[in-house]
Design a protein around this motif. Structure first.
Motif, PDB file in Angstrom:
ATOM      1  N   LEU A   3     -32.624 -92.245 -43.892  1.00  0.00           N
ATOM      2  CA  LEU A   3     -32.469 -91.254 -44.865  1.00  0.00           C
ATOM      3  C   LEU A   3     -30.944 -91.370 -45.446  1.00  0.00           C
ATOM      4  CD1 LEU A   3     -33.287 -87.784 -43.047  1.00  0.00           C
ATOM      5  CD2 LEU A   3     -33.925 -88.572 -45.223  1.00  0.00           C
ATOM      6  N   SER A   4     -30.118 -91.797 -44.918  1.00  0.00           N
ATOM      7  CA  SER A   4     -28.368 -91.826 -45.271  1.00  0.00           C
ATOM      8  C   SER A   4     -28.322 -92.956 -46.395  1.00  0.00           C
ATOM      9  CB  SER A   4     -27.508 -92.328 -44.098  1.00  0.00           C
ATOM     10  OG  SER A   4     -27.760 -91.236 -43.112  1.00  0.00           O
ATOM     11  N   PHE A   5     -28.718 -94.230 -46.268  1.00  0.00           N
ATOM     12  CA  PHE A   5     -28.656 -95.192 -46.971  1.00  0.00           C
ATOM     13  C   PHE A   5     -29.307 -94.946 -48.573  1.00  0.00           C
ATOM     14  CE2 PHE A   5     -26.835 -97.358 -43.607  1.00  0.00           C
ATOM     15  CZ  PHE A   5     -25.798 -98.113 -44.149  1.00  0.00           C
ATOM     16  N   PRO A   6     -30.656 -94.762 -48.362  1.00  0.00           N
ATOM     17  CA  PRO A   6     -31.160 -94.258 -49.732  1.00  0.00           C
ATOM     18  C   PRO A   6     -30.771 -93.206 -50.416  1.00  0.00           C
ATOM     19  CG  PRO A   6     -32.868 -95.210 -48.380  1.00  0.00           C
ATOM     20  CD  PRO A   6     -31.613 -94.954 -47.516  1.00  0.00           C
ATOM     21  N   ALA A   7     -30.375 -92.242 -49.786  1.00  0.00           N
ATOM     22  CA  ALA A   7     -30.073 -90.697 -50.139  1.00  0.00           C
ATOM     23  C   ALA A   7     -28.592 -91.058 -50.963  1.00  0.00           C
ATOM     24  CB  ALA A   7     -29.726 -89.704 -49.153  1.00  0.00           C
ATOM     25  N   ALA A   8     -27.997 -92.192 -50.441  1.00  0.00           N
ATOM     26  CA  ALA A   8     -26.472 -92.150 -51.238  1.00  0.00           C
ATOM     27  C   ALA A   8     -26.729 -92.747 -52.471  1.00  0.00           C
ATOM     28  CB  ALA A   8     -25.773 -93.355 -50.188  1.00  0.00           C
ATOM     29  N   SER A   9     -27.882 -93.349 -52.665  1.00  0.00           N
ATOM     30  CA  SER A   9     -27.964 -93.677 -54.026  1.00  0.00           C
ATOM     31  C   SER A   9     -28.455 -92.518 -55.029  1.00  0.00           C
ATOM     32  CB  SER A   9     -29.395 -94.799 -54.319  1.00  0.00           C
ATOM     33  OG  SER A   9     -30.458 -94.336 -54.163  1.00  0.00           O
ATOM     34  N   PRO A  20     -39.054-102.924 -33.769  1.00  0.00           N
ATOM     35  CA  PRO A  20     -38.277-103.870 -34.054  1.00  0.00           C
ATOM     36  C   PRO A  20     -36.993-103.013 -34.535  1.00  0.00           C
ATOM     37  CG  PRO A  20     -40.143-103.971 -35.257  1.00  0.00           C
ATOM     38  CD  PRO A  20     -40.316-102.812 -34.534  1.00  0.00           C
ATOM     39  N   MET A  21     -35.744-103.722 -34.098  1.00  0.00           N
ATOM     40  CA  MET A  21     -34.428-103.165 -34.276  1.00  0.00           C
ATOM     41  C   MET A  21     -34.333-103.685 -36.010  1.00  0.00           C
ATOM     42  SD  MET A  21     -32.862-101.388 -32.468  1.00  0.00           S
ATOM     43  CE  MET A  21     -31.295-101.368 -33.022  1.00  0.00           C
ATOM     44  N   ALA A  22     -34.966-104.683 -36.345  1.00  0.00           N
ATOM     45  CA  ALA A  22     -34.830-105.337 -37.616  1.00  0.00           C
ATOM     46  C   ALA A  22     -35.226-104.039 -38.756  1.00  0.00           C
ATOM     47  CB  ALA A  22     -35.537-106.339 -37.963  1.00  0.00           C
ATOM     48  N   LEU A  23     -36.350-103.094 -38.373  1.00  0.00           N
ATOM     49  CA  LEU A  23     -36.710-101.990 -39.154  1.00  0.00           C
ATOM     50  C   LEU A  23     -35.432-101.040 -39.481  1.00  0.00           C
ATOM     51  CD1 LEU A  23     -39.214-100.843 -40.403  1.00  0.00           C
ATOM     52  CD2 LEU A  23     -39.533 -99.629 -38.291  1.00  0.00           C
ATOM     53  N   LEU A  24     -34.733-100.990 -38.602  1.00  0.00           N
ATOM     54  CA  LEU A  24     -33.433-100.176 -38.785  1.00  0.00           C
ATOM     55  C   LEU A  24     -32.494-100.860 -39.680  1.00  0.00           C
ATOM     56  CD1 LEU A  24     -31.943 -97.442 -37.666  1.00  0.00           C
ATOM     57  CD2 LEU A  24     -31.062 -99.054 -36.023  1.00  0.00           C
ATOM     58  N   TYR A  25     -32.312-102.066 -39.478  1.00  0.00           N
ATOM     59  CA  TYR A  25     -31.217-102.760 -40.102  1.00  0.00           C
ATOM     60  C   TYR A  25     -31.512-102.820 -41.656  1.00  0.00           C
ATOM     61  CZ  TYR A  25     -28.467-103.747 -35.950  1.00  0.00           C
ATOM     62  OH  TYR A  25     -27.793-103.573 -34.635  1.00  0.00           O
ATOM     63  N   TYR A  26     -33.015-102.921 -41.892  1.00  0.00           N
ATOM     64  CA  TYR A  26     -33.440-103.084 -43.416  1.00  0.00           C
ATOM     65  C   TYR A  26     -32.904-101.969 -44.140  1.00  0.00           C
ATOM     66  CZ  TYR A  26     -35.816-107.600 -43.064  1.00  0.00           C
ATOM     67  OH  TYR A  26     -35.712-109.109 -42.997  1.00  0.00           O
ATOM     68  N   SER A  27     -32.526-100.767 -43.401  1.00  0.00           N
ATOM     69  CA  SER A  27     -31.883 -99.762 -44.479  1.00  0.00           C
ATOM     70  C   SER A  27     -30.739 -99.963 -45.017  1.00  0.00           C
ATOM     71  CB  SER A  27     -31.883 -98.368 -43.239  1.00  0.00           C
ATOM     72  OG  SER A  27     -30.721 -98.576 -42.531  1.00  0.00           O
ATOM     73  N   ILE A  28     -30.061-100.951 -44.584  1.00  0.00           N
ATOM     74  CA  ILE A  28     -28.562-101.350 -45.451  1.00  0.00           C
ATOM     75  C   ILE A  28     -29.085-101.993 -46.718  1.00  0.00           C
ATOM     76  CG2 ILE A  28     -26.456-102.667 -45.041  1.00  0.00           C
ATOM     77  CD1 ILE A  28     -26.827-102.335 -41.905  1.00  0.00           C
ATOM     78  N   PRO A  29     -29.774-103.098 -46.741  1.00  0.00           N
ATOM     79  CA  PRO A  29     -30.004-103.894 -47.992  1.00  0.00           C
ATOM     80  C   PRO A  29     -30.871-102.824 -48.939  1.00  0.00           C
ATOM     81  CG  PRO A  29     -31.008-105.049 -46.369  1.00  0.00           C
ATOM     82  CD  PRO A  29     -30.342-103.882 -45.478  1.00  0.00           C
ATOM     83  N   VAL A  30     -31.720-101.997 -48.575  1.00  0.00           N
ATOM     84  CA  VAL A  30     -32.604-101.363 -49.276  1.00  0.00           C
ATOM     85  C   VAL A  30     -31.663-100.216 -50.068  1.00  0.00           C
ATOM     86  CG1 VAL A  30     -34.287 -99.465 -49.352  1.00  0.00           C
ATOM     87  CG2 VAL A  30     -34.731-101.646 -48.203  1.00  0.00           C
ATOM     88  N   GLY A  31     -30.916 -99.616 -49.132  1.00  0.00           N
ATOM     89  CA  GLY A  31     -29.927 -98.498 -49.795  1.00  0.00           C
ATOM     90  C   GLY A  31     -28.968 -99.011 -50.657  1.00  0.00           C
ATOM     91  N   CYS A  32     -28.223-100.401 -50.224  1.00  0.00           N
ATOM     92  CA  CYS A  32     -27.293-100.726 -51.080  1.00  0.00           C
ATOM     93  C   CYS A  32     -27.877-101.370 -52.557  1.00  0.00           C
ATOM     94  CB  CYS A  32     -26.766-101.769 -50.318  1.00  0.00           C
ATOM     95  SG  CYS A  32     -25.521-101.362 -49.124  1.00  0.00           S
ATOM     96  N   ALA A  33     -29.400-101.810 -52.458  1.00  0.00           N
ATOM     97  CA  ALA A  33     -29.624-102.219 -53.805  1.00  0.00           C
ATOM     98  C   ALA A  33     -30.127-101.183 -54.618  1.00  0.00           C
ATOM     99  CB  ALA A  33     -31.047-103.068 -53.426  1.00  0.00           C
ATOM    100  N   LEU A  34     -30.467-100.090 -54.016  1.00  0.00           N
ATOM    101  CA  LEU A  34     -30.700 -99.004 -54.803  1.00  0.00           C
ATOM    102  C   LEU A  34     -29.319 -98.555 -55.344  1.00  0.00           C
ATOM    103  CD1 LEU A  34     -33.319 -96.891 -52.439  1.00  0.00           C
ATOM    104  CD2 LEU A  34     -33.675 -97.711 -54.897  1.00  0.00           C
ATOM    105  N   MET A  35     -28.295 -98.312 -54.727  1.00  0.00           N
ATOM    106  CA  MET A  35     -27.173 -97.956 -55.230  1.00  0.00           C
ATOM    107  C   MET A  35     -26.471 -99.072 -56.323  1.00  0.00           C
ATOM    108  SD  MET A  35     -24.740 -96.485 -52.056  1.00  0.00           S
ATOM    109  CE  MET A  35     -25.527 -97.265 -50.845  1.00  0.00           C
ATOM    110  N   ILE A  36     -26.924-100.241 -56.175  1.00  0.00           N
ATOM    111  CA  ILE A  36     -26.254-101.341 -57.189  1.00  0.00           C
ATOM    112  C   ILE A  36     -27.225-100.844 -58.472  1.00  0.00           C
ATOM    113  CG2 ILE A  36     -26.913-103.453 -57.945  1.00  0.00           C
ATOM    114  CD1 ILE A  36     -26.353-104.319 -55.171  1.00  0.00           C
ATOM    115  N   ILE A  37     -28.391-100.675 -58.627  1.00  0.00           N
ATOM    116  CA  ILE A  37     -29.203-100.254 -59.834  1.00  0.00           C
ATOM    117  C   ILE A  37     -28.516 -99.096 -60.421  1.00  0.00           C
ATOM    118  CG2 ILE A  37     -31.418 -99.452 -60.755  1.00  0.00           C
ATOM    119  CD1 ILE A  37     -32.646-101.636 -58.620  1.00  0.00           C
TER     120      ILE A  37
END
Length: 163
Positions: free
Chosen positions: A63-69, A133-150
């Motif tokens: 919720l946190s990373f994408p909501a930041a965008s 898989p813990m990777a599922l949790l960590y993928y929130s970082i690049p997804v949220g940051c990419a949304l914020m970049i746009i």
């Protein structure tokens, strides 16, 4: 920037914002349901569910990373602008532009490093109770940051054109 390009960027930004809002609303409802279910099972049925505390924690990260965008698009991020707003127009424009460049630089690095971290963790590490898989949790970082970049690119262009 050309008018048609800005319209296109605004449209993409708006579509991503709507998708992000729908996704975060869904995740929030899911988190609420899991928490309520966990409370019900623990205190009413006296049969606690092992993953009822772990899953909401991971949902909150997603919720946190994408909501930041969403907050960034609406310029609701915390900032101390009292000094910048009192600068002369040209200097104010330059300071805001440089601030946006630094934030973009940080977001590009966070996107890349978050992606590399998620790939490195891969599916080898698993969550203790839910066995996800813990990777599922960590993928929130690049997804949220990419949304914020746009969203930030759109804001930077709008601020530059405004003056």
């Amino acid at each position: 920037m050309k008018n048609w390009a800005m319209k296109g960027l605004n449209r993409i930004s708006g579509i991503l914002d709507e998708i992000t809002k729908a996704g975060t609303a869904f995740l929030f409802c899911w988190m609420l349901a899991v928490v309520l279910m966990g409370v019900f099972f623990r205190y009413v049925l006296n049969r606690p569910i092992s993953w009822s505390e772990e899953i909401p924690r991971y949902i909150m990260v997603w919720l946190s990373f994408p909501a930041a965008s969403i907050a960034l698009r609406r310029k609701h991020h915390v900032g101390v602008m009292i000094v910048v707003d009192n600068l002369p127009r040209v200097l104010r424009k330059l300071v805001r532009f440089m601030g946006n460049i630094f934030i973009l630089f940080f977001l590009f690095i966070a996107t890349r490093e978050g992606y590399l971290l998620a790939r490195m963790v891969g599916s080898d590490q698993r969550t203790p109770m839910a066995d996800l898989p813990m990777a599922l949790l960590y993928y929130s970082i690049p997804v949220g940051c990419a949304l914020m970049i746009i969203q930030l690119i759109r804001i930077a262009i709008l601020e530059w054109n405004e003056g």
